[in-house]
Design an enzyme around this catalytic site. Structure first.
Site, PDB file in Angstrom:
ATOM      1  N   LYS A  39       0.642  -1.236  -0.020  1.00 47.78           N
ATOM      2  CA  LYS A  39      -0.055   0.030  -0.214  1.00 47.78           C
ATOM      3  C   LYS A  39       0.802   1.199   0.073  1.00 47.78           C
ATOM      4  O   LYS A  39       2.073   1.349   0.740  1.00 47.78           O
ATOM      5  CB  LYS A  39      -1.000  -0.081   1.203  1.00 47.78           C
ATOM      6  CG  LYS A  39      -1.982  -1.177   1.034  1.00 47.78           C
ATOM      7  CD  LYS A  39      -3.032  -0.769   2.308  1.00 47.78           C
ATOM      8  CE  LYS A  39      -4.095  -1.607   2.458  1.00 47.78           C
ATOM      9  NZ  LYS A  39      -4.377  -1.693   4.082  1.00 47.78           N
ATOM     10  N   GLY A  42       3.454   2.990   3.149  1.00 44.63           N
ATOM     11  CA  GLY A  42       4.537   2.294   3.591  1.00 44.63           C
ATOM     12  C   GLY A  42       4.093   2.254   5.264  1.00 44.63           C
ATOM     13  O   GLY A  42       2.832   2.191   5.317  1.00 44.63           O
ATOM     14  N   THR A  43       5.039   1.738   6.072  1.00 46.57           N
ATOM     15  CA  THR A  43       4.933   1.597   7.368  1.00 46.57           C
ATOM     16  C   THR A  43       4.469   3.033   8.094  1.00 46.57           C
ATOM     17  O   THR A  43       3.166   2.894   8.896  1.00 46.57           O
ATOM     18  CB  THR A  43       6.314   1.215   8.034  1.00 46.57           C
ATOM     19  OG1 THR A  43       6.915   0.357   7.317  1.00 46.57           O
ATOM     20  CG2 THR A  43       6.143   1.005   9.531  1.00 46.57           C
ATOM     21  N   CYS A  44       4.685   4.078   7.732  1.00 50.83           N
ATOM     22  CA  CYS A  44       4.248   5.211   8.666  1.00 50.83           C
ATOM     23  C   CYS A  44       2.736   5.584   8.711  1.00 50.83           C
ATOM     24  O   CYS A  44       2.162   5.579   9.697  1.00 50.83           O
ATOM     25  CB  CYS A  44       4.993   6.577   8.180  1.00 50.83           C
ATOM     26  SG  CYS A  44       4.461   8.098   8.676  1.00 50.83           S
ATOM     27  N   GLY A 181       9.800  -5.167  24.990  1.00 45.08           N
ATOM     28  CA  GLY A 181      10.655  -3.818  24.507  1.00 45.08           C
ATOM     29  C   GLY A 181       9.928  -2.642  25.147  1.00 45.08           C
ATOM     30  O   GLY A 181       8.991  -2.351  24.781  1.00 45.08           O
ATOM     31  N   ILE A 185       8.159   2.270  20.439  1.00 46.25           N
ATOM     32  CA  ILE A 185       6.894   1.607  20.131  1.00 46.25           C
ATOM     33  C   ILE A 185       6.517   0.801  21.176  1.00 46.25           C
ATOM     34  O   ILE A 185       4.918   0.856  21.218  1.00 46.25           O
ATOM     35  CB  ILE A 185       7.342   0.727  18.705  1.00 46.25           C
ATOM     36  CG1 ILE A 185       7.705   1.738  17.774  1.00 46.25           C
ATOM     37  CG2 ILE A 185       6.215  -0.179  18.464  1.00 46.25           C
ATOM     38  CD1 ILE A 185       8.272   0.711  16.319  1.00 46.25           C
ATOM     39  N   GLU A 204      11.572  -4.712  29.733  1.00 46.90           N
ATOM     40  CA  GLU A 204      12.462  -4.356  29.229  1.00 46.90           C
ATOM     41  C   GLU A 204      13.742  -4.864  29.631  1.00 46.90           C
ATOM     42  O   GLU A 204      14.018  -4.995  30.797  1.00 46.90           O
ATOM     43  CB  GLU A 204      12.659  -2.799  29.470  1.00 46.90           C
ATOM     44  CG  GLU A 204      13.719  -2.020  29.203  1.00 46.90           C
ATOM     45  CD  GLU A 204      14.252  -1.969  27.666  1.00 46.90           C
ATOM     46  OE1 GLU A 204      13.421  -1.946  26.729  1.00 46.90           O
ATOM     47  OE2 GLU A 204      15.493  -2.387  27.398  1.00 46.90           O
ATOM     48  N   ASP A 312      14.364   3.718   6.534  1.00 43.33           N
ATOM     49  CA  ASP A 312      14.743   2.831   7.500  1.00 43.33           C
ATOM     50  C   ASP A 312      15.672   1.843   7.004  1.00 43.33           C
ATOM     51  O   ASP A 312      16.272   1.126   7.814  1.00 43.33           O
ATOM     52  CB  ASP A 312      13.437   2.030   7.869  1.00 43.33           C
ATOM     53  CG  ASP A 312      12.522   2.773   8.816  1.00 43.33           C
ATOM     54  OD1 ASP A 312      12.922   3.729   9.322  1.00 43.33           O
ATOM     55  OD2 ASP A 312      11.523   2.297   9.296  1.00 43.33           O
ATOM     56  N   HIS A 444       3.930  33.411  27.733  1.00 46.98           N
ATOM     57  CA  HIS A 444       3.555  32.989  29.023  1.00 46.98           C
ATOM     58  C   HIS A 444       2.086  32.803  29.239  1.00 46.98           C
ATOM     59  O   HIS A 444       1.457  33.867  28.606  1.00 46.98           O
ATOM     60  CB  HIS A 444       3.978  34.115  29.983  1.00 46.98           C
ATOM     61  CG  HIS A 444       3.472  33.565  31.548  1.00 46.98           C
ATOM     62  ND1 HIS A 444       4.220  32.576  32.248  1.00 46.98           N
ATOM     63  CD2 HIS A 444       2.571  34.110  32.307  1.00 46.98           C
ATOM     64  CE1 HIS A 444       3.675  32.381  33.337  1.00 46.98           C
ATOM     65  NE2 HIS A 444       2.699  33.213  33.482  1.00 46.98           N
TER      66      HIS A 444
HETATM   67  P1  FAD Z   1       8.691   2.356   4.943  1.00 49.33           P
HETATM   68  O1  FAD Z   1       7.524   3.114   5.489  1.00 49.33           O
HETATM   69  O2  FAD Z   1       8.574   0.903   5.312  1.00 49.33           O
HETATM   70  O3  FAD Z   1       8.192   2.147   3.337  1.00 49.33           O
HETATM   71  C1  FAD Z   1       8.805   1.067   2.669  1.00 49.33           C
HETATM   72  C2  FAD Z   1       7.875   0.766   1.507  1.00 49.33           C
HETATM   73  O4  FAD Z   1       8.697   0.124   0.366  1.00 49.33           O
HETATM   74  C3  FAD Z   1       6.944  -0.099   2.001  1.00 49.33           C
HETATM   75  O5  FAD Z   1       5.472   0.366   1.495  1.00 49.33           O
HETATM   76  C4  FAD Z   1       7.300  -1.568   1.330  1.00 49.33           C
HETATM   77  O6  FAD Z   1       6.247  -2.502   0.991  1.00 49.33           O
HETATM   78  C5  FAD Z   1       8.001  -1.017   0.161  1.00 49.33           C
HETATM   79  N1  FAD Z   1       8.740  -1.919  -0.567  1.00 49.33           N
HETATM   80  C6  FAD Z   1       9.694  -2.832   0.234  1.00 49.33           C
HETATM   81  N2  FAD Z   1      10.533  -3.481  -0.562  1.00 49.33           N
HETATM   82  C7  FAD Z   1       9.887  -3.429  -2.007  1.00 49.33           C
HETATM   83  C8  FAD Z   1      10.190  -3.969  -3.271  1.00 49.33           C
HETATM   84  N3  FAD Z   1      11.127  -4.718  -3.333  1.00 49.33           N
HETATM   85  N4  FAD Z   1       9.517  -3.494  -4.057  1.00 49.33           N
HETATM   86  C9  FAD Z   1       8.572  -2.550  -3.935  1.00 49.33           C
HETATM   87  N5  FAD Z   1       8.167  -1.939  -2.893  1.00 49.33           N
HETATM   88  C10 FAD Z   1       9.052  -2.248  -1.822  1.00 49.33           C
HETATM   89  N6  FAD Z   1       8.355   7.156  13.051  1.00 49.33           N
HETATM   90  C11 FAD Z   1       8.286   8.709  13.574  1.00 49.33           C
HETATM   91  O7  FAD Z   1       8.939   9.489  13.053  1.00 49.33           O
HETATM   92  N7  FAD Z   1       7.114   9.002  13.994  1.00 49.33           N
HETATM   93  C12 FAD Z   1       6.355   7.996  14.785  1.00 49.33           C
HETATM   94  O8  FAD Z   1       5.360   8.409  15.243  1.00 49.33           O
HETATM   95  C13 FAD Z   1       6.585   6.707  14.480  1.00 49.33           C
HETATM   96  N8  FAD Z   1       5.894   5.830  14.975  1.00 49.33           N
HETATM   97  C14 FAD Z   1       5.670   4.496  14.581  1.00 49.33           C
HETATM   98  C15 FAD Z   1       4.955   3.423  15.190  1.00 49.33           C
HETATM   99  C16 FAD Z   1       5.297   2.031  14.811  1.00 49.33           C
HETATM  100  C17 FAD Z   1       4.395   1.104  15.266  1.00 49.33           C
HETATM  101  C18 FAD Z   1       6.139   1.797  13.789  1.00 49.33           C
HETATM  102  C19 FAD Z   1       6.228   0.203  13.427  1.00 49.33           C
HETATM  103  C20 FAD Z   1       6.846   2.607  13.262  1.00 49.33           C
HETATM  104  C21 FAD Z   1       6.937   4.062  13.619  1.00 49.33           C
HETATM  105  N9  FAD Z   1       7.733   5.060  13.294  1.00 49.33           N
HETATM  106  C22 FAD Z   1       7.374   6.404  13.607  1.00 49.33           C
HETATM  107  C23 FAD Z   1       8.810   4.624  12.424  1.00 49.33           C
HETATM  108  C24 FAD Z   1       8.378   5.170  10.832  1.00 49.33           C
HETATM  109  O9  FAD Z   1       7.163   4.476  10.564  1.00 49.33           O
HETATM  110  C25 FAD Z   1       9.456   4.695   9.795  1.00 49.33           C
HETATM  111  O10 FAD Z   1      10.576   5.362  10.188  1.00 49.33           O
HETATM  112  C26 FAD Z   1       8.974   4.964   8.498  1.00 49.33           C
HETATM  113  O11 FAD Z   1       7.842   4.508   7.792  1.00 49.33           O
HETATM  114  C27 FAD Z   1      10.203   4.625   7.398  1.00 49.33           C
HETATM  115  O12 FAD Z   1       9.935   5.074   6.296  1.00 49.33           O
HETATM  116  P2  FAD Z   1      10.340   4.456   4.758  1.00 49.33           P
HETATM  117  O13 FAD Z   1       9.961   5.076   3.866  1.00 49.33           O
HETATM  118  O14 FAD Z   1      11.925   4.135   5.025  1.00 49.33           O
HETATM  119  O15 FAD Z   1      10.059   2.824   4.807  1.00 49.33           O
END
Ligand code: FAD
Length: 465
Positions: A39, A42-44, A181, A185, A204, A312, A444
């Protein structure tokens, strides 16, 4: 056979790093392909920042309602509708996914749905639902992100033994939850489910929660977690996590050297993330990878000149804002601009009640660098704003170089401090002294006055304490 499509830039992964990189590259006039296997967002957006912050907003409201008597409000018969809270989370996520889709279209980015591999430095293979495609590429930005942990001590089934992915799909709050942990998170989920009525343990291995941050942050935070009824187990290592014959989850741990058994309805594994570099098939490109993380410099360049990596998958501070900033840096370098990522001023935030926010060096890190360290602290007990909000748990701490007075780090716990930490980052970017930070007039009553007072406190000039 048809000639492969060609692009100036291909971005692998449409998480926050990838789609920001794609938009910036398109703004700079590049022909861009954005490849995503799952989707958009991504993760965020789907499983991280936004869903957790939406549920934390529910938790924060619940904590407030439970204390409403203190504010002269009788709130009786308060009931939690877990399904509705989860539906609100999904609605927020979906609205923002639509927003990102709109931005991708508006910027003329070619979105390709499929899984990418990178067999050579100028070609990407994409496995799509309707077959395979190969594209020719001048520059690649790898933004493949990270995945949920798969530890040796537990077999995740996302039903009883969960990661952050499965727990966000629950249909009801568990009666009990053991979170393994005690970093950001884990603590955020511990708070959410504690507020929603689950009995929560937080395990922890370190002597403090939030072990990567200044030790005062963990110390104060432990207190607030315990006050809420979360059982915080420090110096505690989970050795095995298994579904028992009775359908519960049994945890065998060692706590302060002694064996500890916990029986819980569900367990959450929240002890780290793993980079998603392996499936990219990078070996033949020569891109350097260490422990699964792609090695980059401050321009987000890998060891191969036309291949960049961000977010990441590169390790370091695994936050959404770092991935997005890396995306801009990579796109700008591809376009011939000189752009670098300033690692020194990256904020770390946690969105519980109260919030925690930190930038720069902890007191111990500054001392470990052999510096003569000077520290100023200001407790929120002395803040009029904190008292008016009924949120006096917290503090501001400013860590400085004792010789030059340069601000090296700022650490805050209190209401909405994630909104204030940017000021501290800017002060560090501009190499401000504590006197300069402390001399800025703050409105303030605000929580930001605590930062001003802590900066003054470094040179023993705090007024309100
Ligand atoms: P991602 O968001 O992981 O995106 C990578 C994308 O690449 C994914 O959509 C994946 O499907 C795609 N992909 C991977 N391999 C392939 C491939 N071979 N071909 C095509 N597509 C591919 N960070 C904050 O700053 N603030 C927060 O409050 C925060 N809360 C979080 C809470 C949780 C529960 C989690 C798990 C993480 C949190 N984070 C937070 C961390 C944050 O989500 C990540 O640091 C961020 O999403 C990283 O972004 P990214 O673009 O590097 O990777």
């Amino acid at each position: 056979m048809a000639k492969p499509s060609s692009y100036d830039v291909a971005v692998v992964g449409a998480g926050i790093g990838g789609y920001v990189a794609a938009i910036r590259a398109a703004q700079l006039g590049k022909k861009v392909a954005l490849i995503e296997k799952d989707k958009i967002g991504g993760t965020c957006l789907n499983r991280g920042c936004i869903p957790t912050k939406t549920l934390l907003a529910t938790a924060s409201l619940l904590y407030k309602i439970r204390r409403s008597e203190d504010f002269g409000i009788h709130a009786e018969n308060v009931k939690i509708d877990f399904g509705k809270a989860m539906a609100r989370k999904d609605a927020v996520v979906n609205r923002h996914i639509e927003g990102v889709n709109f931005l991708i279209k508006k910027n003329g980015i070619h979105l390709i749905k499929g899984e990418a591999t990178i067999p050579t430095k100028n070609q990407i293979h994409i496995r799509k639902a309707e077959g395979k495609e190969t594209i020719d590429i001048e520059n690649i930005i790898i933004a493949a992100g990270s995945g949920e942990p798969s530890p040796s001590y537990a077999r995740v089934d996302e039903e009883k033994i969960l990661t952050s992915r499965g727990i966000l799909e629950l249909k009801e709050a568990p009666e009990s939850l053991a979170v393994i942990g005690g970093s950001i998170i884990g603590i955020e989920f511990a708070e959410i489910f504690n507020a929603l009525g689950s009995k929560v343990w937080l395990l922890e291995t370190a002597a403090n929660v939030l072990p990567a941050l200044d030790k005062d942050m963990g110390r104060i935070y432990q207190r607030t977690l315990k006050k809420k009824g979360i059982e915080v187990l420090l110096n505690t290592e989970a050795k095995s996590v298994e579904v028992t014959p009775s359908g519960k989850v049994g945890i065998k741990a060692v706590s302060k050297g002694a064996p500890l058994d916990i029986e819980t309805e569900k367990a959450l594994i929240a002890d780290g993330r793993r980079p998603l570099s392996e499936a990219l098939d990078l070996e033949k490109t020569g891109v350097q990878v260490k422990d699964g993380f792609i090695v980059v410099n401050e321009q987000m360049r890998t060891s191969v000149p036309n291949i960049y990596a961000i977010g990441d998958v590169t390790g370091g501070k695994m936050f959404a804002h770092v991935a997005a900033a890396g995306g801009i840096v990579a796109a700008e370098n591809i376009a011939g601009l000189k752009s670098t990522l300033d690692y020194k001023t990256i904020p770390t935030c946690m969105y519980c009640s109260p919030e925690a926010a930190s930038v720069g060096l902890s007191e111990d890190e500054a001392k470990a660098q052999g510096r003569n360290v000077a520290v100023g602290k200001f407790p929120l007990l002395a803040s009029g704003r904190a008292s008016s909000l009924g949120e006096e748990d917290g503090f501001a701490k400013v860590v400085c170089d004792g010789e030059t007075s340069e601000v090296l780090g700022v650490h805050l716990i209190g209401p909405n401090v994630a909104e204030i930490i940017g000021e501290a980052g800017l002060a560090m970017r501009l190499e401000c002294t504590n006197e300069e930070l402390g001399s800025l007039i703050h409105a303030h009553p605000t929580i930001s006055e605590a930062l001003m007072e802590a900066a003054k406190a470094v040179s023993k000039k705090a007024i309100q304490i």
